[in-house]
Write a protein that holds these residues in place. Sequence first.
Motif, PDB file in Angstrom:
ATOM      1  N   LYS A 338      54.370  32.582  37.143  1.00 56.55           N
ATOM      2  CA  LYS A 338      53.060  32.919  36.571  1.00 56.55           C
ATOM      3  C   LYS A 338      53.152  33.147  35.071  1.00 56.55           C
ATOM      4  O   LYS A 338      52.213  32.903  34.335  1.00 56.55           O
ATOM      5  N   ARG A 339      54.281  33.652  34.627  1.00 59.12           N
ATOM      6  CA  ARG A 339      54.430  33.965  33.218  1.00 59.12           C
ATOM      7  C   ARG A 339      54.995  32.775  32.445  1.00 59.12           C
ATOM      8  O   ARG A 339      54.547  32.470  31.356  1.00 59.12           O
ATOM      9  N   GLY A 341      55.875  29.511  33.892  1.00 56.44           N
ATOM     10  CA  GLY A 341      55.802  28.147  34.389  1.00 56.44           C
ATOM     11  C   GLY A 341      54.412  27.556  34.421  1.00 56.44           C
ATOM     12  O   GLY A 341      54.247  26.347  34.265  1.00 56.44           O
ATOM     13  N   LEU A 342      53.397  28.378  34.635  1.00 62.70           N
ATOM     14  CA  LEU A 342      52.080  27.826  34.923  1.00 62.70           C
ATOM     15  C   LEU A 342      51.015  28.367  33.983  1.00 62.70           C
ATOM     16  O   LEU A 342      51.179  29.423  33.379  1.00 62.70           O
ATOM     17  N   HIS A 343      49.934  27.609  33.886  1.00 60.89           N
ATOM     18  CA  HIS A 343      48.733  28.068  33.196  1.00 60.89           C
ATOM     19  C   HIS A 343      47.708  28.340  34.283  1.00 60.89           C
ATOM     20  O   HIS A 343      47.014  27.439  34.734  1.00 60.89           O
ATOM     21  N   ILE A 345      44.813  29.689  34.657  1.00 67.11           N
ATOM     22  CA  ILE A 345      43.375  29.433  34.589  1.00 67.11           C
ATOM     23  C   ILE A 345      43.083  27.939  34.564  1.00 67.11           C
ATOM     24  O   ILE A 345      41.957  27.525  34.758  1.00 67.11           O
ATOM     25  N   HIS A 346      44.092  27.131  34.295  1.00 62.90           N
ATOM     26  CA  HIS A 346      43.842  25.698  34.198  1.00 62.90           C
ATOM     27  C   HIS A 346      44.038  25.016  35.553  1.00 62.90           C
ATOM     28  O   HIS A 346      44.599  25.585  36.473  1.00 62.90           O
ATOM     29  N   PHE A 350      45.933  19.601  35.338  1.00 63.57           N
ATOM     30  CA  PHE A 350      46.298  19.939  33.954  1.00 63.57           C
ATOM     31  C   PHE A 350      47.727  20.448  33.903  1.00 63.57           C
ATOM     32  O   PHE A 350      48.526  20.051  33.049  1.00 63.57           O
TER      33      PHE A 350
END
Lengths: 500, 324
Positions: A338-339, A341-343, A345-346, A350
């Motif tokens: 979550k911190r 690796g990933l965005h 809200i997107h 994306f």
Amino acid sequence: MSVPIIAARDVSKSFFGNRVLREVSIELRAGRIHALLGENGAGKSTLINLLSGALPPDEGSIEVDGAAVDHFTPSEARRAGVAVVQQELSLTSQLSIGENIGLGAYPIRFGLVDYKALARRTRAACAMVGLDEDLATSVGDLPLGRRQMVEIAKALYREPRALILDEPTSSLSAHETQTLTRLLERLRAQGVAILYISHRLNEVMALCDYVTILKDGAVTADRELAGVDADGLVRLMVGRDPGDLFPKWTPNVEGKTIISVRGFSCGMARDIDLDLRRGEVFGVGGLVGQGQEDLILGLYGARSASARVAEFNGDSGVPDSVLKANALGLAYVPADRKREGLHLIHTISFNMLLPGYGRARGLTFRDRTNERDLARSLAGALSIKGDLTRPVQALSGGNQQKVALAKWMPNKPAIWLLNDPTRGVDVETKREIYGLLRGFAAEGAAVLLSSSDTPELVHLCDRVAVMREGRIVARIEQAELSEEAIVAAAMGANLAERAA
Amino acid sequence: MSDAGATPLFVRRAALFLRSGPFLTVLVVAAVWIVAGLTMAGFGSYGHLRYMLELAAVIGLVAAGQTLVVIGGGIDLSVGAIVTVSAVGVPLLPWDADASGVAAVLAILAGATGIGLLNGLGVAFLRVHPMIMTLAMATFLQGVLIIVAGGSAVSMHNPLVAWLGEARPWGVPAGIVLWVVVSLLTLLILHATPFGARIFALGANPLATSLSGVDVRVTTMAIFAASGLTAGLAGVLMLGMNGQGYVGIGDPYVLASIAAVVLGGTSILGGSGTYAGSIPGSALLVTITALITVVNASPGWRSILFGSLILGLLLLSGRESRRR
């Protein structure tokens, strides 16, 4: 026999449908040092949270002096005389030593803080742990080990009847550890009940009287420590049935070396020699936080690192940036997706396309059709179902992890660096991820897998290096791989030194 | 397929559009114009509406760069100072040799972009918080302006700038034409290029963005440079419409540009939004100002009203769902 000061009776606890404790019982008795052992994720921290009132049990009860307490809250715990020294320090770094120790329990006289009494009692607590710094020193100025001692003094200030210490020695020097040992022996003589959590088996063997071992949230041993050896403890902590979680794979014949470092140092990781070959899954084991993350981020160019000799995919020197590392064919899958690796809200697509956006140069236009096809094929390959225009935070942990893996696949990485990729992931997704990792290796990529999940190291890796305190302390080849060997090396038990 | 398949795609798209920030802002602007046009003499006249759009163009230009910066997770508090630099700078440049005035304008725009680039450098490399970096830059620029220009207004004799302020090709003020062009470019960059995608990624999670192989520093510098450029353009336009520049001419545009961005539905936390919302946001701000002027209050009260109205509108429209 006397009544236990505090006890848990058949407590169970689940998080999001995931059972982390099942019908666990533990008794903390006066004048006894009680060891609580278990691997990472065995449920130790949750059990402490139940005993200190930080979390309520789903089932079962907490008893104080033999009587069950209905709503056992932190203030209830304090009244019962339970004090906890947390693994993650809970001090306020701007406040002084004295203020931190007394925080929340300042002596009051005529409605005002009685600073004289505060100073007297604080000094007494500090003397017990051998803190001779000026009480007005702010905690932020202290080194980690001293801060740990302040934390212990803070617990002692409350004159506990039951003292819980969660890995108190992990940041202490040898001298400080000795002070703590003597202190605990003195408290035992005074009739304090002590629960001692540590990954250092030698300490446990020397200090404790009684042991409870947790494995996957259940008690596997609850007995006197006398007559058990370190080997026996390790056996009780590991040894689950791996089942058919792991894919069938054949060890790849000696592949070409693709990463080679000598004397590599980065942050906590020090002086590491490492050869990573094409076609292998190379495991990195050890307790959490022994420098594995620094090793991986250093290799990935995300943290500054140095090495005597380094060769990355034909290029000499450690990559000095993530961009360089990517260009050399490295990909990174973080533990904290979550911190890092990933965005969240997107959208799913994306997230999967982002490394491609990073590679694009200049002001070009996006090709929406291409993008959609690529995202669909990635989702198909990893069986991520449903609408790809949903935000990625709508996915389960396992599917999120698959997205964090999928986004690198268009790059066809030659070297995968993975930090605990199956943390908090359901069993089915674990199986899929294991299949993917062996698949990458079979196609000629090199996979470096750091894991806190020992079975995964044993059943998935060609070789395993075990790290402790920033160094590689053991290298174990496939033939000798066993959970016992890895855990023993990770904890520094003597039986492990046959490897290396 | 899944239950989402039950409703046709275009219906879902339409529903999404109707609930989107940009569209709602357009509705609010339209409603205010209709009500004010019916109740106040002269408000709804073509000339007045055109004049309001001209004023909105200045805010809209500043908001274009500001939108990029805010989506990228930053904020640019130096835009007001950059508008002033550009409005005061063009007349002060001693380039009488260039009859068209193009050279002076280009030089000022390059300077404004350079100032933005410096902001970006500070944020990306020195890791200064954008708020501190751009506020310090604004203060620095104000000092320079006072030394160079002093307290008096400077009049300009630049043909290009004058044309921009007064010309009406096809009956449309040149300033509005400029705004349309910049708007199209901004929307294209933001939504149709990989660079735009990088901005959205940066604002949502800078750490994950850099670990995903995006050059975070270059992206940061680029968005601040863009913000400098659009603020510089706004300054030139202001100068053309006003005929003269003075220290403090750009001050209102800090709050105005940020308010336009947020009123348009862009998250002040970064990572999501669109310039398509900042456009009606700019128009809304000008409309509010016009209404307050009509009320005929003293300057002090006007400012108080303006501030309260912006706050109220933000509370209404910017109810940001909690995340993270």
